[in-house]
Structures are given as C-alpha cells and as structure tokens.
Design an enzyme around this catalytic site. Structure first.
Site, PDB file in Angstrom:
ATOM      1  N   ASN A 160     -18.975  12.504 -37.057  1.00 18.32           N
ATOM      2  CA  ASN A 160     -18.548  12.947 -38.377  1.00 18.32           C
ATOM      3  C   ASN A 160     -17.398  13.926 -38.233  1.00 18.32           C
ATOM      4  O   ASN A 160     -17.360  14.712 -37.287  1.00 18.32           O
ATOM      5  CB  ASN A 160     -19.697  13.651 -39.115  1.00 18.32           C
ATOM      6  CG  ASN A 160     -20.748  12.696 -39.611  1.00 18.32           C
ATOM      7  OD1 ASN A 160     -20.527  11.498 -39.711  1.00 18.32           O
ATOM      8  ND2 ASN A 160     -21.916  13.230 -39.934  1.00 18.32           N
ATOM      9  N   ARG A 206     -23.509   6.762 -38.525  1.00 21.44           N
ATOM     10  CA  ARG A 206     -23.414   6.945 -37.073  1.00 21.44           C
ATOM     11  C   ARG A 206     -24.524   6.212 -36.332  1.00 21.44           C
ATOM     12  O   ARG A 206     -24.284   5.612 -35.281  1.00 21.44           O
ATOM     13  CB  ARG A 206     -23.444   8.434 -36.711  1.00 21.44           C
ATOM     14  CG  ARG A 206     -22.190   9.175 -37.155  1.00 21.44           C
ATOM     15  CD  ARG A 206     -22.294  10.649 -36.891  1.00 21.44           C
ATOM     16  NE  ARG A 206     -23.413  11.203 -37.650  1.00 21.44           N
ATOM     17  CZ  ARG A 206     -24.042  12.329 -37.345  1.00 21.44           C
ATOM     18  NH1 ARG A 206     -23.671  13.047 -36.311  1.00 21.44           N
ATOM     19  NH2 ARG A 206     -25.035  12.764 -38.082  1.00 21.44           N
TER      20      ARG A 206
END
Length: 96
Positions: free
Chosen positions: A43, A25
């Site tokens: 996520n 990320r």
C-alpha cells in the site's frame, strides 16, 4: 541471462481506485503464488497500491484479470511499465 529467463518479464504497477482495505494485497499474493509469479505488493500513503510481478507476460496478464475480478476491488486506473528482471527473486511478498 539464463535460458529460462528469456521468456520472463517484470512489470511495475500503480493501481488506483478501491484498492486499499479490500484485500487487494492478499488477493495479489495468493494469485501470484498460485500462478508461479514472483514480486511484491504494498500500500502507498496516497491510497494507491504498488506492485511488481515477474514471469511470463501471459501469466502476468492472467494475474491482473484474477486480481481485478475480486469482490470489492475496483481498479479505476493503472500505470504499467516494464522494468528489469530480478534473476535472484524466488517468491512473492506483501511489503508493509
């Protein structure tokens, strides 16, 4: 549609593989911001990562290459589809 938006696209992705717990990320955020793309990444509970990127198609492809070239990240499957451009979006965010 604004003239500058005519070249912009938005794509939605689901990545599977070694994509959680490996800095995916934050690599996505830094890459997108560095390339001037907007969107978000988060996520998912099944161990995959969901992301949307908005910008020129060539720049989105470059971002994908840069994200996947990161140490520890290993994308083994990617679902990819084009979605509607968000004309009001102006940044890239990590969603929790």
């Amino acid at each position: 549609m604004k003239k500058r938006d005519s070249y912009m696209i938005r794509e939605h992705f689901i990545f599977k593989g070694e994509v959680q717990g490996v800095g995916f990320r934050y690599r996505a955020k830094n890459t997108a911001r560095g390339l001037g793309l907007t969107g978000w990444v988060r996520n998912l509970y099944d161990g995959s990562v969901e992301m949307e990127l908005q910008g020129p198609a060539q720049t989105i492809n470059e971002a994908l290459r840069m994200i996947n070239s990161g140490t520890y990240i290993d994308i083994i499957d990617m679902d990819r589809k084009t979605v509607d451009v968000d004309p009001d979006e102006n940044s890239f965010k990590v969603r929790m």
